[in-house]
Design a protein around this motif. Structure first.
Motif, PDB file in Angstrom:
ATOM      1  N   ARG A 246     -16.006   4.948 -36.506  1.00 17.57           N
ATOM      2  CA  ARG A 246     -17.257   4.278 -36.111  1.00 17.57           C
ATOM      3  C   ARG A 246     -18.006   5.530 -35.223  1.00 17.57           C
ATOM      4  N   ARG A 247     -17.259   6.071 -34.407  1.00 16.28           N
ATOM      5  CA  ARG A 247     -17.710   6.907 -33.452  1.00 16.28           C
ATOM      6  C   ARG A 247     -16.849   8.146 -33.299  1.00 16.28           C
ATOM      7  N   THR A 248     -17.424   9.327 -32.924  1.00 17.18           N
ATOM      8  CA  THR A 248     -16.599  10.327 -32.588  1.00 17.18           C
ATOM      9  C   THR A 248     -16.868  10.986 -31.267  1.00 17.18           C
ATOM     10  N   TYR A 249     -17.439  10.181 -30.351  1.00 14.35           N
ATOM     11  CA  TYR A 249     -17.427  10.409 -28.947  1.00 14.35           C
ATOM     12  C   TYR A 249     -17.293   9.314 -28.027  1.00 14.35           C
ATOM     13  N   ALA A 250     -17.242   9.377 -26.854  1.00 15.15           N
ATOM     14  CA  ALA A 250     -17.079   8.382 -25.591  1.00 15.15           C
ATOM     15  C   ALA A 250     -17.204   9.102 -24.556  1.00 15.15           C
ATOM     16  N   ASP A 251     -17.045   8.243 -23.303  1.00 13.14           N
ATOM     17  CA  ASP A 251     -17.169   8.896 -21.932  1.00 13.14           C
ATOM     18  C   ASP A 251     -16.186  10.129 -21.762  1.00 13.14           C
ATOM     19  N   ASN A 252     -16.843  11.131 -21.635  1.00 15.62           N
ATOM     20  CA  ASN A 252     -15.763  12.450 -21.308  1.00 15.62           C
ATOM     21  C   ASN A 252     -14.955  12.884 -22.665  1.00 15.62           C
ATOM     22  N   LEU A 253     -15.436  12.423 -23.784  1.00 17.19           N
ATOM     23  CA  LEU A 253     -14.470  12.610 -24.908  1.00 17.19           C
ATOM     24  C   LEU A 253     -15.385  12.999 -26.135  1.00 17.19           C
ATOM     25  N   LEU A 254     -14.718  13.696 -26.906  1.00 17.62           N
ATOM     26  CA  LEU A 254     -15.386  14.134 -28.224  1.00 17.62           C
ATOM     27  C   LEU A 254     -13.972  14.506 -29.098  1.00 17.62           C
ATOM     28  N   LEU A 255     -14.346  13.814 -30.645  1.00 15.87           N
ATOM     29  CA  LEU A 255     -13.400  14.052 -31.546  1.00 15.87           C
ATOM     30  C   LEU A 255     -13.755  15.259 -32.464  1.00 15.87           C
ATOM     31  N   ILE A 256     -12.712  15.898 -32.988  1.00 16.36           N
ATOM     32  CA  ILE A 256     -13.087  16.901 -34.244  1.00 16.36           C
ATOM     33  C   ILE A 256     -11.815  16.908 -35.001  1.00 16.36           C
ATOM     34  N   GLY A 257     -12.275  17.746 -36.142  1.00 17.08           N
ATOM     35  CA  GLY A 257     -11.219  17.641 -37.380  1.00 17.08           C
ATOM     36  C   GLY A 257     -10.855  16.350 -37.887  1.00 17.08           C
ATOM     37  N   ASP A 258      -9.481  16.368 -38.060  1.00 14.49           N
ATOM     38  CA  ASP A 258      -9.040  15.030 -39.177  1.00 14.49           C
ATOM     39  C   ASP A 258      -9.026  13.792 -37.901  1.00 14.49           C
ATOM     40  N   ALA A 259      -9.105  14.087 -36.787  1.00 14.69           N
ATOM     41  CA  ALA A 259      -9.241  13.264 -35.516  1.00 14.69           C
ATOM     42  C   ALA A 259     -10.564  12.533 -35.682  1.00 14.69           C
ATOM     43  N   ALA A 260     -11.587  13.240 -36.238  1.00 17.33           N
ATOM     44  CA  ALA A 260     -12.835  12.654 -36.493  1.00 17.33           C
ATOM     45  C   ALA A 260     -13.196  12.405 -37.843  1.00 17.33           C
ATOM     46  N   CYS A 261     -12.311  12.460 -38.759  1.00 24.25           N
ATOM     47  CA  CYS A 261     -12.523  12.287 -40.095  1.00 24.25           C
ATOM     48  C   CYS A 261     -13.240  13.245 -40.850  1.00 24.25           C
ATOM     49  N   HIS A 262     -13.198  14.638 -40.433  1.00 26.59           N
ATOM     50  CA  HIS A 262     -14.078  15.715 -40.757  1.00 26.59           C
ATOM     51  C   HIS A 262     -13.341  16.116 -41.927  1.00 26.59           C
ATOM     52  N   VAL A 263     -13.142  15.424 -43.054  1.00 28.16           N
ATOM     53  CA  VAL A 263     -12.475  15.714 -44.301  1.00 28.16           C
ATOM     54  C   VAL A 263     -13.236  15.337 -45.526  1.00 28.16           C
ATOM     55  N   LYS A 264     -13.198  16.323 -46.342  1.00 31.63           N
ATOM     56  CA  LYS A 264     -13.919  15.974 -47.798  1.00 31.63           C
ATOM     57  C   LYS A 264     -13.407  15.089 -48.879  1.00 31.63           C
ATOM     58  N   PRO A 265     -14.023  14.066 -48.783  1.00 37.88           N
ATOM     59  CA  PRO A 265     -13.572  12.855 -49.747  1.00 37.88           C
ATOM     60  C   PRO A 265     -12.857  13.392 -51.151  1.00 37.88           C
ATOM     61  N   ILE A 266     -13.600  14.350 -51.621  1.00 39.64           N
ATOM     62  CA  ILE A 266     -13.360  14.778 -53.192  1.00 39.64           C
ATOM     63  C   ILE A 266     -12.349  15.523 -52.990  1.00 39.64           C
ATOM     64  N   GLY A 268     -10.080  16.367 -50.214  1.00 47.73           N
ATOM     65  CA  GLY A 268      -9.179  16.303 -49.214  1.00 47.73           C
ATOM     66  C   GLY A 268      -9.137  17.537 -48.141  1.00 47.73           C
ATOM     67  N   GLY A 269      -9.944  18.356 -48.469  1.00 47.12           N
ATOM     68  CA  GLY A 269      -9.955  19.678 -47.405  1.00 47.12           C
ATOM     69  C   GLY A 269     -10.468  19.292 -45.992  1.00 47.12           C
ATOM     70  N   GLY A 270     -10.080  19.954 -45.069  1.00 44.37           N
ATOM     71  CA  GLY A 270     -10.835  19.433 -43.863  1.00 44.37           C
ATOM     72  C   GLY A 270     -11.220  20.609 -42.920  1.00 44.37           C
ATOM     73  N   LEU A 271     -10.731  21.639 -43.344  1.00 37.96           N
ATOM     74  CA  LEU A 271     -10.965  23.083 -42.443  1.00 37.96           C
ATOM     75  C   LEU A 271     -12.597  23.294 -42.365  1.00 37.96           C
ATOM     76  N   GLN A 272     -13.045  23.504 -43.596  1.00 33.45           N
ATOM     77  CA  GLN A 272     -14.539  23.795 -43.605  1.00 33.45           C
ATOM     78  C   GLN A 272     -15.430  22.790 -42.673  1.00 33.45           C
ATOM     79  N   PRO A 273     -15.367  21.658 -43.106  1.00 33.45           N
ATOM     80  CA  PRO A 273     -16.373  20.688 -42.370  1.00 33.45           C
ATOM     81  C   PRO A 273     -15.869  20.979 -40.602  1.00 33.45           C
ATOM     82  N   ALA A 274     -14.708  20.838 -40.511  1.00 33.80           N
ATOM     83  CA  ALA A 274     -14.297  20.880 -39.061  1.00 33.80           C
ATOM     84  C   ALA A 274     -14.748  22.169 -38.532  1.00 33.80           C
ATOM     85  N   PHE A 275     -14.467  23.278 -39.006  1.00 33.40           N
ATOM     86  CA  PHE A 275     -14.798  24.515 -38.379  1.00 33.40           C
ATOM     87  C   PHE A 275     -16.239  24.497 -38.004  1.00 33.40           C
ATOM     88  N   ARG A 276     -16.996  24.079 -39.100  1.00 35.01           N
ATOM     89  CA  ARG A 276     -18.550  24.061 -38.890  1.00 35.01           C
ATOM     90  C   ARG A 276     -18.772  22.999 -37.697  1.00 35.01           C
TER      91      ARG A 276
END
Length: 386
Positions: A246-266, A268-276
């Motif tokens: 639903r969100r990848t941010y909050a007060d004093n907080l940001l999410l990145i990578g698998d924690a933010a669901c930065h994963v390609k659904p087709i 299952g790879g996550g490094l490319q969208p997360a690194f970007r």
């Protein structure tokens, strides 16, 4: 008191730490005792991912294409003159990226588990198994089961895949090709793979959560490819979050990578969208320190930024995934009949593993393919919106 504390010492957390440590006091908190263990990734990446990582991991093999096996057994082979992906030593990648983060000025605290955090007087007070820590910002890079992400209410991933993988002693007939198998009896909700390297085969699959534990499917798959009696050198499992939070941010907080669901659904790879997405994160944090504003409202621009870069691919990919999972094995076999034409194969040969939805939507622009696929796609799409 630190400027930024990164929870999670995987490749994404360490890339963020490398960039941020150039201007800030950064601490990486990792619950394992060494980087890169346990391994929970296939290690199949593109050249872009290696470039974005900033390090040079050992390349175990270069792959030039794939054999895709449909439920009926029909095979479609796609091959390029240039390699499309490389298989890397994933544990080594993690270790080298941790080393680079330290070279860039970040510090690490291993064998320390994040428990919770609270905001007090505009600062983050973090409770860990090693005691209390404090910072201005906390970054949740703690993977698919992110405890940091769960501090944001109603913020679970849309769905999770369950995966299992094994390295088996096996000599592949063609060491430059990946084998991919689809079908409800093989890997319901996703697909199975066999990736050769040296005298080994990296065999794995993912299943939708409702399909049950994937171990039984792996056993059956090993038998299917004739590797059930071969020595299993290593085996590991994990989860993959899909569909966004639903969100990848909050007060004093940001999410990145698998924690933010930065994963390609087709794939299952996550490094490319997360690194970007790390660059959007770093830009947002830099502005927050310039303005001394770490509020949820101010940090919300982070989500707009990463979605502007990789959001389209993730959104389209998840839509295609839902359509794929709604199809029966019979319908998937019909798809293989349609795309197994020379003109489509030539188009597939030019595909990019980092942008799989572009390839699939490109096929739909092929006039004859569109006419043949349209009824199936429309039916699948209607099932998705019910």
């Amino acid at each position: 008191m630190h400027d930024v504390i990164v929870i999670g010492g995987g490749p994404v957390g360490n890339k963020a730490a490398s960039i941020l440590a150039k201007d800030h006091d950064v601490l990486v908190v990792e619950d394992h005792d060494i980087p890169g263990r346990p391994v929970q990734c296939t290690g199949l990446v593109s050249d872009e991912v290696i470039k974005l990582s900033g390090v040079r991991p050992t390349i175990l093999n270069r792959l030039y294409g794939a054999n895709v096996f449909f439920p009926s057994g029909q095979k479609i082979s796609v091959r390029s003159k240039e390699h499309k992906a490389v298989l890397i030593d994933r544990a080594e990648l993690d270790a080298k990226m941790a080393g680079k983060a330290e070279d860039d000025g970040a510090k690490h605290m291993y064998s320390t588990r994040y428990i919770t955090h609270r905001i007090s007087d505009g600062k983050v007070k973090i409770t860990t198994s090693g005691g209390e820590l404090s910072s201005s910002m906390i970054i949740g890079a703690d993977g698919h089961n992110s405890a940091v992400a769960r501090t944001i209410p109603d913020n679970e991933a849309a769905e999770y895949l369950r995966g299992i993988q094994a390295d088996v002693r096996y000599k592949a007939d063609d060491p430059e090709m990946i084998d991919i198998h689809i079908g409800s009896n093989i890997a319901p909700g996703f697909f199975a793979w066999a990736i050769p390297f040296d005298d080994m085969l990296r065999v794995g699959l993912c299943t939708s959560h409702e399909a049950g534990p994937p171990s039984a499917y792996l056993k059956s798959f090993l038998k299917r490819i004739g590797a059930d009696e071969n020595e299993i050198v290593s085996k590991y499992c994990g989860k993959i979050p899909l569909g966004g939070r639903r969100r990848t941010y909050a007060d004093n907080l940001l999410l990145i990578g698998d924690a933010a669901c930065h994963v390609k659904p087709i794939s299952g790879g996550g490094l490319q969208p997360a690194f970007r997405s790390v660059y959007a994160l770093a830009e947002t944090i830099s502005e927050a320190f310039d303005e001394l504003n770490f509020s949820e409202k101010f940090l919300s621009v982070y989500e707009k930024r990463w979605k502007r870069d990789v959001g389209k691919e993730l959104k389209r990919g998840y839509r295609l995934r839902k359509m794929y999972t709604s199809m029966s094995d019979t319908e998937l076999d019909h798809v293989s009949d349609i795309i197994g034409k020379d003109s489509i194969i030539r188009m597939l040969n030019g595909g990019d593993i980092d942008h799989p939805s572009d390839l699939l939507f490109g096929m739909m622009r092929h006039p004859i393919t569109m006419l043949r696929l349209a009824p199936l796609m429309i039916k699948a799409n209607m099932r998705c919106v019910r």
